[in-house]
Design an enzyme around this catalytic site. Sequence first.
Site, short mmCIF file in Angstrom:
data_model
loop_
_atom_site.label_atom_id
_atom_site.label_comp_id
_atom_site.label_asym_id
_atom_site.label_seq_id
_atom_site.Cartn_x
_atom_site.Cartn_y
_atom_site.Cartn_z
N LYS A 94 48.62 84.03 65.54
CA LYS A 94 49.88 84.64 64.99
C LYS A 94 51.08 83.47 64.76
CE LYS A 94 48.23 88.48 66.75
NZ LYS A 94 47.94 89.84 65.66
N HIS A 105 35.88 93.13 61.86
CA HIS A 105 37.14 93.87 62.36
C HIS A 105 36.97 95.05 61.76
CE1 HIS A 105 41.16 94.81 62.70
NE2 HIS A 105 41.55 93.58 63.48
#
EC number: 4.1.1.39
Length: 471
Positions: free
Chosen positions: A171, A290
């Site tokens: 992140k 994902h």
Amino acid sequence: MAQATKSGFNAGVQDYRLTYYTPDYTPKDTDLLACFRMTPQPGVPPEEAGAAVAAESSTGTWTTVWTDNLTDLDRYKGRCYDIEPVPNEDNQYFCFIAYPLDLFEEGSVTNVLTSLVGNVFGFKALRALRLEDIRFPVALIKTFQGPPHGITVERDKLNKYGRPLLGCTIKPKLGLSAKNYGRAVYECLRGGLDFTKDDENINSQPFMRWRDRFLFVQEAIEKAQAETNEVKGHYLNVTAGTCEEMMKRAEFAKEIGTPIVMHDFLTGGFTANTTLAKFCRDNGILLHIHRAMHAVIDRQKNHGIHFRVLAKCLRLSGGDHLHSGTVVGKLEGERGITMGFVDLMREDYVEEDRSRGIFFTQDYASMPGTMPVASGGIHVWHMPALVEIFGDDSCLQFGGGTLGHPWGNAPGATANRVALEACIQARNEGRNLAREGNDVIREACKWSPELAAACELWKEITFEFEAMDTL
């Protein structure tokens, strides 16, 4: 109204149930079985609605056609063989349909879904329709490669046993330069994680082109491996706008020696995913999957496709890891339902269990398993529950729960590794993590200042919302 014609068939429109509703039919071992949750329009009998689903997802159309005489419809048609009211729901029914094996191309998830969730979902006779489960027959299962390597081979590649794997999504998910991104990867791996990960929407944007990211990340992996004497990896997202570009990125990842790549299987598509999975098997690369976009498809209870179906399809198409929700974090997932599809991802044989939403017994015929990835809003206080719920054959992925540590990335990774090792030791000593988990974490804080700081920071954080994915 049907009427006889000179060509020798009854032209016109007739009720679907006359042909496609067959309550006396006994499904064959070679049939593909599907369970739909259907909500008929007012005035449409459930038998007619179920037959319409069977027809429109197999051989039928809205009117009788003379070319029906050129084939054997009895051999190829789908059959609605059972209808059950959905408990505690008005005008909703579970509709069970058997499809002959010959309706489907071998080794093609794309073809299966084109039939089962194609035009029928826009059918006017239905207010809503949801595909709840599929039973793939062994005869069809054996035409699929499945995961490139599977759980057992992955453990051998990593030389890591007896505990879940630990990961972290870097992140902020967008905006870092390639060099700063590689720095974050190194710090997390050096701090004790097994894997780091590209976020699902990191592809090749102006702030960080894919080739630069791959090179800086691989440098970080090799440096962390040399310093820790552990096998490390980073899920390099090779998802791209075309299959050709995706494969170009995968080929480059292979050339630089990366151990694992990543794909967004729903936005990228099943054809692209199967192509990539075959490449990964041939070249000894693990494949992380994902599920971006899944909630658009699976979150409504009465319309769409349940995630257990998407998980089964992904296992057939190919993936060594698949995100599965956390039960305890910020993303959707009730425990019984979640563990139902987790078992469908990683077990070889799963019995029917309506209490967990499993409508059919599924035999995978020794196909390798896909490792579930618990990710989304989890931190060190969740570690005991995650270990107790998911067990060893899982990957626990902390994004903000690593990078949000007040001392930085490496201490955040260390806090997670210490929490995991403490939980595994406590479990192996016979302690009950469901009851004593918080005590285990508090005890570990005494000899890990990194864990103590993380526990203090996140002691008040909860995500208490009612799960929507229930029976």
